[in-house]
Design a protein around this motif. Sequence first.
Motif, PDB file in Angstrom:
ATOM      1  N   ALA A  18       0.829  -1.211   0.000  1.00  0.00           N
ATOM      2  CA  ALA A  18       0.000   0.000   0.000  1.00  0.00           C
ATOM      3  C   ALA A  18       0.861   1.258   0.000  1.00  0.00           C
ATOM      4  N   ASN A  62       2.140   1.724  -3.559  1.00  0.00           N
ATOM      5  CA  ASN A  62       1.043   2.208  -4.399  1.00  0.00           C
ATOM      6  C   ASN A  62       0.780   3.686  -4.156  1.00  0.00           C
ATOM      7  N   THR A  63       0.812   4.086  -2.878  1.00  0.00           N
ATOM      8  CA  THR A  63       0.575   5.494  -2.548  1.00  0.00           C
ATOM      9  C   THR A  63       1.660   6.387  -3.121  1.00  0.00           C
ATOM     10  N   LEU A  75       1.035   9.300  -5.937  1.00  0.00           N
ATOM     11  CA  LEU A  75       1.448  10.691  -5.706  1.00  0.00           C
ATOM     12  C   LEU A  75       2.421  11.155  -6.791  1.00  0.00           C
TER      13      LEU A  75
END
Length: 406
Positions: free
Chosen positions: A9, A12-13, A17
């Motif tokens: 996660a 992915n973040t 961004l």
Amino acid sequence: MIRNISISAFINTIFILALIAISLTFAIFIKLDKQRFNISMQKKYELVAENLLKTLDTTPSKSGIKLILDQFRMSRIDDDVFILQILNEANPVLMRQSSHGMYRIFSFEDNLYTYVQRDGYNLMIQDSQNYSYNLLIISLAIALSLGTIFSLYYILKRKLKPLRDLNNEIKKFSEGNLNVKIKSCSSDEIGTIAKTFDEALTHINNQTKSKELFMRNMMHELKTPITKAMFIAETLDDEKKRETLQRAFKRMDDIIKELAMVEKLTSNNTLVYKELTSFFKIYKRTVEIALLSPDKISAKINDFKLNADTAMFSVALKNLIDNAIKFSPNKHALIKANKHRVDIISEGEKLKHDLEYYTEPFSQEEKRSDGFGLGLYIVKTIANLHGYKLIYTHNEDKNIFSILID
């Protein structure tokens, strides 16, 4: 917050961004570059218009005008209908009046046009170049940047795939599946961890199989001589010696049964055969296997239906009742039961430790010679297998062990 987020996660973040940042950067760049292009085109159109007005003073031929336009990479618009549409619908950007004449710059459909007028002569021109060339270069830059980002994302996700597989196998192992196999072809840190964990699993499996084989052989080998010894003890004439030997052999037989139950509950092949039954049926089975006399136990039961393994649940109740009778001053136990909970109540002092201490294998009070320290461990394990909970309270000089059903 960041500490609790998973690696997947988090990655992915970060990439989301990054994509947002790249998109915003290119959007701002395109806007500023288009403004710069329009300003430069406007200055160019002003310069061309000034030169044309001066040139028109000498009334040059069409070839002369074309020569000037080619020099500045401009083209003439001869479509009168389109010229009229520009004059009526376009947004005026600039209008200049000089001693040589007048010129106006219009913006129409993202293109700039210059309209030159002098002494009744008019000329509509536009740049032969347009902004699509810049957009093509910017689009290639965007595609290259996004391609690089997605390639890095794909490579990183593939690099972390063995870690996800390792995590899944560890979860299976934590749920009791000891037959998991972890394969890794990489030689990096993740591959090393996977290989080490696989070796540990193999070692644990070997030890578990060895323990199970030892326990089964030991119980089998001890069961036969104990049975023979109990039979021989029955033939003794001395009643005191007979009772002493019988108690000793009975205790050894109980220990073997407890060890057999522990081995069964901790085995990978443990199955809970749940069926819809009544609690009174389980209680009746408990009394039978515990060989309890009526004066040792009282019951206040509101009979109810439950899904349970009758044999297992009876063993759990038997162990709780045995402990209650064994360790209470009056050697008496009370059982209360309803659809929410089952309470085993007996007189006695409060336990010295928390319940967790006694539900560990081979745990018991220091001064107690009776017991093998497996009773509550077996009770808790059976309760957990059914999805129930074992708790302990002490109230009004009474010890209360409860199995919470819902």
